[in-house]
Scaffold this motif. Structure first.
Motif, PDB file in Angstrom:
ATOM      1  N   GLN A 158       0.844  -1.194   0.000  1.00  0.00           N
ATOM      2  CA  GLN A 158       0.000   0.000   0.000  1.00  0.00           C
ATOM      3  C   GLN A 158       0.882   1.248   0.000  1.00  0.00           C
ATOM      4  O   GLN A 158       1.757   1.398   0.849  1.00  0.00           O
ATOM      5  CB  GLN A 158      -0.919   0.030   1.221  1.00  0.00           C
ATOM      6  N   PRO A 159       0.666   2.157  -0.963  1.00  0.00           N
ATOM      7  CA  PRO A 159       1.479   3.376  -1.035  1.00  0.00           C
ATOM      8  C   PRO A 159       1.208   4.320   0.139  1.00  0.00           C
ATOM      9  O   PRO A 159       0.090   4.396   0.655  1.00  0.00           O
ATOM     10  CB  PRO A 159       1.049   4.015  -2.365  1.00  0.00           C
ATOM     11  N   VAL A 176       1.828   8.410   0.860  1.00  0.00           N
ATOM     12  CA  VAL A 176       2.121   9.628   0.098  1.00  0.00           C
ATOM     13  C   VAL A 176       2.731  10.685   1.008  1.00  0.00           C
ATOM     14  O   VAL A 176       2.238  10.933   2.122  1.00  0.00           O
ATOM     15  CB  VAL A 176       0.848  10.178  -0.570  1.00  0.00           C
ATOM     16  N   VAL A 228       4.845   9.240  -3.790  1.00  0.00           N
ATOM     17  CA  VAL A 228       4.908   8.075  -2.924  1.00  0.00           C
ATOM     18  C   VAL A 228       6.373   7.840  -2.548  1.00  0.00           C
ATOM     19  O   VAL A 228       7.210   7.582  -3.411  1.00  0.00           O
ATOM     20  CB  VAL A 228       4.325   6.832  -3.618  1.00  0.00           C
ATOM     21  N   GLN A 257      -1.960   7.897   4.282  1.00  0.00           N
ATOM     22  CA  GLN A 257      -2.120   6.535   3.805  1.00  0.00           C
ATOM     23  C   GLN A 257      -3.582   6.144   3.914  1.00  0.00           C
ATOM     24  O   GLN A 257      -4.219   6.413   4.933  1.00  0.00           O
ATOM     25  CB  GLN A 257      -1.251   5.587   4.642  1.00  0.00           C
ATOM     26  N   PHE A 289      -6.175   7.193  -1.554  1.00  0.00           N
ATOM     27  CA  PHE A 289      -5.053   7.161  -2.494  1.00  0.00           C
ATOM     28  C   PHE A 289      -4.977   5.803  -3.194  1.00  0.00           C
ATOM     29  O   PHE A 289      -4.998   5.724  -4.413  1.00  0.00           O
ATOM     30  CB  PHE A 289      -3.753   7.452  -1.749  1.00  0.00           C
ATOM     31  N   SER A 290      -4.953   4.739  -2.417  1.00  0.00           N
ATOM     32  CA  SER A 290      -4.930   3.402  -2.994  1.00  0.00           C
ATOM     33  C   SER A 290      -4.989   2.378  -1.883  1.00  0.00           C
ATOM     34  O   SER A 290      -4.497   2.620  -0.776  1.00  0.00           O
ATOM     35  CB  SER A 290      -3.656   3.173  -3.821  1.00  0.00           C
ATOM     36  N   ALA A 350      -0.962   1.442  -8.720  1.00  0.00           N
ATOM     37  CA  ALA A 350      -1.415   1.947  -7.431  1.00  0.00           C
ATOM     38  C   ALA A 350      -0.671   3.223  -7.058  1.00  0.00           C
ATOM     39  O   ALA A 350      -1.247   4.169  -6.511  1.00  0.00           O
ATOM     40  CB  ALA A 350      -1.209   0.876  -6.352  1.00  0.00           C
ATOM     41  N   ILE A 351       0.633   3.267  -7.341  1.00  0.00           N
ATOM     42  CA  ILE A 351       1.416   4.472  -7.067  1.00  0.00           C
ATOM     43  C   ILE A 351       0.928   5.629  -7.927  1.00  0.00           C
ATOM     44  O   ILE A 351       0.799   6.772  -7.455  1.00  0.00           O
ATOM     45  CB  ILE A 351       2.913   4.185  -7.297  1.00  0.00           C
ATOM     46  N   ARG A 356      -2.103   6.045  -9.171  1.00  0.00           N
ATOM     47  CA  ARG A 356      -3.394   6.503  -8.648  1.00  0.00           C
ATOM     48  C   ARG A 356      -3.206   7.382  -7.413  1.00  0.00           C
ATOM     49  O   ARG A 356      -3.910   8.374  -7.221  1.00  0.00           O
ATOM     50  CB  ARG A 356      -4.286   5.307  -8.292  1.00  0.00           C
ATOM     51  N   SER A 357      -2.259   7.001  -6.571  1.00  0.00           N
ATOM     52  CA  SER A 357      -2.016   7.780  -5.359  1.00  0.00           C
ATOM     53  C   SER A 357      -1.549   9.192  -5.693  1.00  0.00           C
ATOM     54  O   SER A 357      -2.001  10.182  -5.094  1.00  0.00           O
ATOM     55  CB  SER A 357      -0.962   7.077  -4.494  1.00  0.00           C
TER      56      SER A 357
END
Length: 754
Positions: free
Chosen positions: A508-509, A511, A518, A718, A722-723, A734-735, A737-738
């Motif tokens: 899970q990223p 940010v 990220v 987190q 974000f994701s 996923a990164i 999208r974040s």
């Protein structure tokens, strides 16, 4: 060799007349040539005598600076003469740092005192080592001034003679130990101790005496006993009675006494006095004072209560069925009332609500049993307020409570009220606690006719509530009886999953709120069981109970370092976060394992973040902290996960090996519109920053929450906004999208500013 047996000038002076004078022999004891005995012998100068002394001699000005030293001072302390002149005497005398002003004062005030008796002091050598010494002082009067001028404004100095008594340590060890034990005893007692000499002067007090009477230290330092006595008398309700007792005792030196002192502010002290004897001779008097205010108040309350109980026999009987801490019913009364309810008319509803507090042990471990008792008392009060006056609320023991409802039309509503009542924080000793409970509800029906079965079912439902996430209630269902079997099956399945590679890792990223990129990904264990993902909250507790968490944690660390190696290598500011259980930290080789894994994968330890929960610091095992400190020394960082769900305080964080604070998502969930005022969140962030910690907010699910947390200057965010956590092949998207989600926040803020 003791000082009395050491051959020195003193011993030579008292040698027999027929002993050979050293001046009459050569170096081997043969008679030496002698000059004419009638010729006058040379007289050494005072300076030569001072320099020849084996004891250190210092002359100290009244401001504490050294104005003269002899050669023995240089040898004894390891300093050259020019290094000492003009320096503060406290660089040499460790054990007598603040005493010279009192010596000056004593010698000035007593014109007949040429010098003071020797005292013990501790010397501090240039190399930092200490030695024990004996110090004697005398006043040096300037030329042209009389001895009586010492009490005037004449500039005087203090001659200080120091003798190294290290050789006496072995002989004095027993005495020092005895004195140390005596001092420790006096300072550890709860009583205030005052020792008065035979002349009526204050000889000694312990710290408790000073604290109990509130006597200022500067007042004691004046050695003005009359002023101290006046300060004491000013606090008493009957000072004349105090003086009368003192006068009577000093008229009869061997007498002992015990009486009570009442204060103007309502306090009460017990006063004990006995003579101080040395070899059957009275040399002074020892006074001890004990604050019995709480006992007096308690005694008054007990007296009043007993009087009322004497008038009301029914209340005396009730005490036998009452929990002494909370005032609730006890186990005996609950059992009696439950048995009576089950024998009531057919069709009468009987419901048992069994509950205990979640993680109550942490309160006792961290804040102490007093705080735990205060929580139990408050919980009992809230339980009582949630039910009808005739319903039974009992404490069974520890943190376990039970409620008996008879004829209730809606027992689940009562259970819901109880759960909600404990969601309101409570304060004890300045600390905010957030209690929660797990509650099991069981009701009388055709197949549950006795008390033990009803309680057993409530207990099963309570355990199911804990397993379901705590802080809730569950009604008993027959399928709950299979819970133990299911937990056993899950443990067996988890062991098979570990062996067969069913444990996977998702990422899970996290940010950076300052950079909008990220910079960290958190590696999370997932159990893929026959194509279905088992939630972590179900299998992680099983893994910790069974010890499988060690193998799972190792697999997550190894796979995370392997899969994220290239991503981490692109930017040294990036990091990989892995969760670490307290069970893992209790293994003695955990730190070595982490170092070996990162080294074999080629991952820099400075890019590794170890996430631990507050519970790992609750126990007394210092090995856990030692392991974390070793890993931090190697470059790893430590994050405190789910902060706020336990009972730690922000002030305690400064004592822990922690770099980052992760605010639990339950606090983030308080943010709905972004317009709330949540001082607890802002306090967490600002105080964490004040301790030099970085702050990450977990569970961010909405833009409003993200914006609010950014205004609080959280360092990282987190959450699903974000994701979510994704497998390694999907991490790149996923990164992305974040980053896009964060960019949308910036866009909204820019639009809002326009």
């Amino acid at each position: 060799m003791t000082e009395s047996s050491r051959p020195d000038a003193h011993d030579a002076h008292h040698a027999p007349h027929d002993a050979a004078d050293p001046a009459d022999t050569d170096g081997f004891g043969a008679p030496a040539a002698r000059s004419d005995p009638s010729a006058p012998r040379p007289v050494p100068s005072p300076q030569a005598i001072v320099e020849a002394s084996r004891d250190a001699l210092l002359v100290v000005a009244e401001d504490g600076t050294i104005t003269m030293v002899n050669a023995a001072t240089e040898r004894m302390f390891g300093y050259a003469r020019e290094e000492l002149l003009g320096q503060d005497h406290r660089m040499l005398l460790e054990g007598f740092r603040d005493g010279f002003q009192r010596l000056f004062l004593a010698l000035r005030n007593d014109a007949d005192a040429a010098e003071l008796p020797p005292v013990e002091a501790y010397g501090l050598r240039r190399d930092g080592s200490e030695f024990q010494g004996e110090m004697s002082c005398s006043l040096v009067i300037p030329d042209g001034h009389a001895r009586t001028d010492a009490t005037s404004d004449a500039e005087v100095c203090l001659a200080v003679m120091i003798r190294d008594t290290s050789h006496r340590q072995a002989a004095d060890a027993g005495l020092r130990e005895a004195m140390s034990l005596l001092t420790a005893t006096l300072e550890s007692t709860a009583d205030g101790i005052l020792v008065v000499s035979g002349e009526g002067q204050i000889a000694s007090v312990n710290n408790q005496f000073v604290s109990m009477w509130g006597i200022p230290r500067e007042l004691l330092a004046t050695q003005d006993d009359d002023a101290v006595l006046g300060f004491v008398l000013s606090q008493l309700a009957d000072p004349a009675q105090f003086i009368e007792k003192v006068t009577a005792l000093y008229a009869d030196p061997t007498a002992e006494s015990h009486d009570v002192l009442d204060f103007l502010d309502g306090r009460t002290f017990e006063r004990y006095s006995r003579p101080q004897l040395v070899a059957d001779e009275v040399v002074g008097r020892v006074w001890s004072f004990r604050d019995v205010t709480p006992a007096r108040i308690a005694q008054d309350q007990i007296t009043q209560a007993m009087a009322e109980l004497a008038e009301q026999a029914a209340q005396l009987k009730a005490l036998a069925f009452q929990d002494p801490l909370t005032g609730l019913s006890n186990r005996q009364l609950f059992n009696d009332r439950l048995a009576g309810a089950l024998q009531g008319p057919d069709g009468t509803a009987v419901d048992v609500l069994l509950l205990d507090l979640d993680d109550f042990k942490e309160v006792n471990d961290i804040l102490g049993h007093h705080a735990g008792d205060q929580m139990l008392i408050e919980v009992g009060r809230r339980l009582r307020a949630c039910v009808r006056p005739d319903d039974v609320v009992a404490r069974l023991g520890g943190d376990e409570f039970v409620v008996l409802l008879e004829g209730s039309l809606d027992p689940e509503a009562a259970a819901e009220r109880i759960v909600e009542s404990l969601r309101v924080p409570l304060w004890t000793d300045g600390t905010m606690l957030r209690p929660s409970l797990s509650l099991g509800l069981a009701s009388l029906n055709e197949d549950a006719l006795d008390a033990s079965e009803l309680l057993r079912r409530a207990d099963v439902a309570m355990y199911a509530a804990k397993t379901a996430g705590k802080n809730r209630y569950l009604r008993f269902r027959p399928e709950m009886m299979t819970g133990l079997v299911q937990r056993t099956e899950m443990e067996a399945g988890l062991r098979l999953a570990v062996d067969s590679g069913q444990i996977t890792v998702h990422y899970q990223p996290i940010v950076s709120a300052g950079l909008g990129v990220v910079v960290t990904v958190e590696a999370l264990a997932r159990w893929d069981r026959d194509g279905a993902i088992v939630p972590p909250q179900r299998f992680i507790p099983v893994a910790e109970r069974s010890g499988l968490i060690v193998e799972i944690g190792t697999e997550v660390l190894l796979r995370g370092c392997t899969e994220m190696k290239s991503w981490l290598a692109e930017d040294t500011s990036r990091s990989l976060a892995v969760n670490v259980s307290g069970v893992q930290l209790q293994h003695g080789d955990f730190a070595e394992l982490v170092l070996a894994v990162t080294q074999s994968c080629g991952v820099d330890m400075r890019q590794l973040v170890l996430e631990v929960t507050e519970s790992v610091f609750f126990g007394d095992d210092c090995h856990v902290i030692q392991q974390l400190m070793a890993l931090r020394k190697a470059g790893a960082r430590v994050a405190l996960d789910d902060f706020g769900t336990g009972y730690s305080s922000l002030g305690r964080l400064q004592d822990l090996p922690v770099d980052t604070l992760k605010i639990d998502q339950s606090f983030v969930a308080m943010i709905h519109t972004g317009g709330e005022k949540l001082p607890i969140l802002s306090s967490m962030v600002s105080m964490a920053h004040g301790l030099g910690l970085r702050v990450t907010a977990e569970g961010v699910e909405t833009a409003a929450q993200a914006e609010y947390l950014m205004r609080l200057e959280c360092d990282s965010l987190q959450g699903f906004f974000f994701s979510g956590a994704e497998p390694w092949p999907d991490l790149a998207s996923a990164i992305s999208r974040s980053v896009e989600a964060f960019a949308s926040l910036r866009g909204d803020r820019v639009s809002g500013n326009r």
